[in-house]
Write a protein that holds these residues in place. Sequence first.
Motif, mmCIF file in Angstrom:
data_model
loop_
_atom_site.group_PDB
_atom_site.id
_atom_site.type_symbol
_atom_site.label_atom_id
_atom_site.label_comp_id
_atom_site.label_asym_id
_atom_site.label_seq_id
_atom_site.Cartn_x
_atom_site.Cartn_y
_atom_site.Cartn_z
ATOM 1 N N ALA A 244 0.892 -1.223 0.076
ATOM 2 C CA ALA A 244 0.007 -0.001 0.055
ATOM 3 C C ALA A 244 0.668 1.384 0.025
ATOM 4 O O ALA A 244 0.627 2.318 -0.661
ATOM 5 C CB ALA A 244 -0.999 -0.014 1.192
ATOM 6 N N ALA A 245 1.772 1.191 0.659
ATOM 7 C CA ALA A 245 2.682 2.461 0.838
ATOM 8 C C ALA A 245 3.329 2.735 -0.500
ATOM 9 O O ALA A 245 3.645 3.801 -0.816
ATOM 10 C CB ALA A 245 3.742 2.098 1.943
ATOM 11 N N ARG A 246 3.890 1.676 -1.092
ATOM 12 C CA ARG A 246 4.297 1.772 -2.630
ATOM 13 C C ARG A 246 3.489 2.547 -3.430
ATOM 14 O O ARG A 246 3.845 3.162 -4.011
ATOM 15 C CB ARG A 246 5.353 0.557 -2.940
ATOM 16 N N SER A 247 2.456 1.810 -3.398
ATOM 17 C CA SER A 247 1.264 2.060 -4.361
ATOM 18 C C SER A 247 0.950 3.768 -4.111
ATOM 19 O O SER A 247 0.822 4.417 -5.352
ATOM 20 C CB SER A 247 0.154 1.513 -4.221
ATOM 21 N N LEU A 248 0.614 3.983 -3.045
ATOM 22 C CA LEU A 248 0.272 5.430 -2.443
ATOM 23 C C LEU A 248 1.387 6.390 -2.918
ATOM 24 O O LEU A 248 1.336 7.358 -3.588
ATOM 25 C CB LEU A 248 0.036 5.444 -1.263
ATOM 26 N N GLY A 249 2.657 6.177 -2.715
ATOM 27 C CA GLY A 249 3.831 6.782 -2.948
ATOM 28 C C GLY A 249 4.084 7.127 -4.524
ATOM 29 O O GLY A 249 4.618 8.165 -4.974
ATOM 30 N N ARG A 250 3.805 5.941 -5.327
ATOM 31 C CA ARG A 250 4.272 6.257 -6.623
ATOM 32 C C ARG A 250 2.837 6.466 -7.590
ATOM 33 O O ARG A 250 2.916 6.875 -8.690
ATOM 34 C CB ARG A 250 4.512 4.767 -7.215
ATOM 35 N N SER A 251 1.830 6.452 -7.076
ATOM 36 C CA SER A 251 0.388 6.857 -7.849
ATOM 37 C C SER A 251 0.164 8.095 -7.859
ATOM 38 O O SER A 251 0.316 8.842 -7.059
ATOM 39 C CB SER A 251 -0.809 6.018 -7.145
ATOM 40 N N ALA A 252 -0.518 8.451 -9.200
ATOM 41 C CA ALA A 252 -0.604 10.033 -9.515
ATOM 42 C C ALA A 252 -2.292 9.809 -9.545
ATOM 43 O O ALA A 252 -2.596 9.718 -10.742
ATOM 44 C CB ALA A 252 0.099 10.566 -10.294
ATOM 45 N N PHE A 253 -3.066 9.760 -8.719
ATOM 46 C CA PHE A 253 -4.522 9.371 -8.713
ATOM 47 C C PHE A 253 -5.038 10.850 -9.658
ATOM 48 O O PHE A 253 -4.529 11.870 -9.327
ATOM 49 C CB PHE A 253 -5.371 9.216 -7.615
ATOM 50 N N THR A 254 -6.176 10.537 -10.394
ATOM 51 C CA THR A 254 -6.671 11.714 -11.119
ATOM 52 C C THR A 254 -7.366 12.497 -10.341
ATOM 53 O O THR A 254 -7.901 13.763 -10.499
ATOM 54 C CB THR A 254 -7.903 11.037 -11.964
ATOM 55 N N PRO B 193 -7.766 13.655 -5.916
ATOM 56 C CA PRO B 193 -7.189 13.121 -4.482
ATOM 57 C C PRO B 193 -8.419 12.468 -3.534
ATOM 58 O O PRO B 193 -7.699 11.931 -2.496
ATOM 59 C CB PRO B 193 -7.086 15.025 -3.931
ATOM 60 N N GLY B 194 -9.523 12.475 -3.880
ATOM 61 C CA GLY B 194 -10.464 11.633 -3.143
ATOM 62 C C GLY B 194 -10.085 10.360 -3.290
ATOM 63 O O GLY B 194 -10.667 9.425 -2.498
ATOM 64 N N LEU B 195 -9.445 9.788 -4.346
ATOM 65 C CA LEU B 195 -8.946 8.392 -4.093
ATOM 66 C C LEU B 195 -7.886 8.010 -3.206
ATOM 67 O O LEU B 195 -7.868 6.490 -3.123
ATOM 68 C CB LEU B 195 -8.526 8.044 -5.881
ATOM 69 N N TYR B 196 -7.035 8.730 -2.845
ATOM 70 C CA TYR B 196 -6.155 8.376 -1.888
ATOM 71 C C TYR B 196 -6.686 7.929 -0.505
ATOM 72 O O TYR B 196 -6.328 6.776 -0.162
ATOM 73 C CB TYR B 196 -5.190 9.708 -1.395
ATOM 74 N N PRO B 197 -7.743 8.577 -0.084
ATOM 75 C CA PRO B 197 -8.329 7.861 1.110
ATOM 76 C C PRO B 197 -9.132 6.592 0.853
ATOM 77 O O PRO B 197 -9.127 5.643 1.697
ATOM 78 C CB PRO B 197 -9.496 8.800 1.520
ATOM 79 N N VAL B 198 -9.774 6.333 -0.299
ATOM 80 C CA VAL B 198 -10.289 5.117 -0.695
ATOM 81 C C VAL B 198 -9.172 4.063 -0.718
ATOM 82 O O VAL B 198 -9.382 2.898 -0.068
ATOM 83 C CB VAL B 198 -10.954 5.060 -1.974
ATOM 84 N N ALA B 199 -7.925 4.281 -1.201
ATOM 85 C CA ALA B 199 -6.898 3.589 -1.181
ATOM 86 C C ALA B 199 -6.255 2.916 0.061
ATOM 87 O O ALA B 199 -6.084 1.631 0.334
ATOM 88 C CB ALA B 199 -5.674 3.816 -2.199
ATOM 89 N N SER B 200 -6.150 4.005 0.982
ATOM 90 C CA SER B 200 -5.690 3.648 2.387
ATOM 91 C C SER B 200 -7.095 2.877 2.995
ATOM 92 O O SER B 200 -6.714 2.028 3.814
ATOM 93 C CB SER B 200 -5.509 5.087 2.907
ATOM 94 N N LEU B 201 -8.212 3.294 2.771
ATOM 95 C CA LEU B 201 -9.196 2.336 3.488
ATOM 96 C C LEU B 201 -9.188 0.963 2.938
ATOM 97 O O LEU B 201 -9.442 0.111 3.515
ATOM 98 C CB LEU B 201 -10.791 2.985 3.288
#
Length: 391
Positions: free
Chosen positions: A205-215, A217-225
């Motif tokens: 999850a950390a690697r995905s969030l660190g490298r991802s550029a979601f379209t 910002p609302g997708l970051y909380p979804v990914a962490s959840l």
Amino acid sequence: MSEEHAILIGGALLAAGVLCSTLATRVRLPALIALMAVGMLLGTDGIGGLHLEDYELARTIGVVALAVILFEGGLATGWAPIRTVLRPALGLAVVGTMLTAAIVGLAAHLLFGLSLLEGLLLGSILSATDGAAVFALLQGASLRKRLALTLEGEAGFNDPVAIFLVLGFVEWLLLPDYGVLDMAKLFVQEMGIGAVVGIAVGTLAARSLGRSAFTTPGLYPVASLASLMLAYGLAATLHGSGFLAVYLAGLAVGSVKTPERANLVSFHQGLAWVAQVAMFVMLGLLVFPSQLPDAALEGTVLAVVLMLIARPVAAFVGTTGAGLEPGERFLIGWAGLRGAVPVVLATFPVIDGVPNSLEFFNIVFFAVVLSTILQGTTVEALARRLRLTDP
């Protein structure tokens, strides 16, 4: 209950939770006491008349809420700060928790005529510190950073150990062939699987969030959840500790350097508060105040044993060799806040049909409320007196 009434009541409870938490903070009272009082007021013996005796529902809500709270605790801190206090935090969480369970359990056995296994089960339930109570205390206090981090790390690692003890002694009481070797096997299984899953999911999850550029910002909380749910669900499915997994995953995700980190923390703090309100009010609903006087003597005695004997001894032994000052170890011995976790754990033997478990539930609730009020309202004052606060 109609849908509109359910939504109305839910909104009213959240509003009451915000109000109670704000007022409790101003008077230096742990918010969980105020929220449980709201639940008791709305319950069968209160003015609300809401009847709740569904312990399985209570356990489910409690487990989900605790997972959310533990993940938020790890996310808000990250690995780097916790690594600096890993030795005392793990000592308190493992050795300290087991010592607390043993001392309180032996006292219950000798003073109240319980069998040794029943006493150890009761001691195991009361051995858990509460992440929600500790995190809330630390957010509004000015304890030295190392001291605060030690308490926070203990709160994160402590719950899986207490749950293992409760599950083990429940099995031991119900299965005549169960024994020490089975407990040891359960410990290795719970902690091993929980740690592996938590580190694996958290790293991915950390690697995905660190490298991802979601379209958005609302997708970051979804990914962490999603990482929270995957960590707990996968660990629990494999018969490991889901709570250890979510805390480790939270620490990993909290270490990610991303522009959205502040938003992630804010989102999960809000989610954790919703979880706390739901859990504390639900536990208050589950309690019948008219039955508490019958548990007053046992609850008071065990609270005193817990606060003045078991916790100080556990803190001293658990922090041996960790480089803490005597004053810091003394404060840690007073700062082991109880809260919702022991009350949720008290539902486990009730659901499994352990004899005397309903009496255990009321004793635990009484002891938790008493120790939380006495310790939660005095920790910061004691820290100032011992000169263990920072500006």
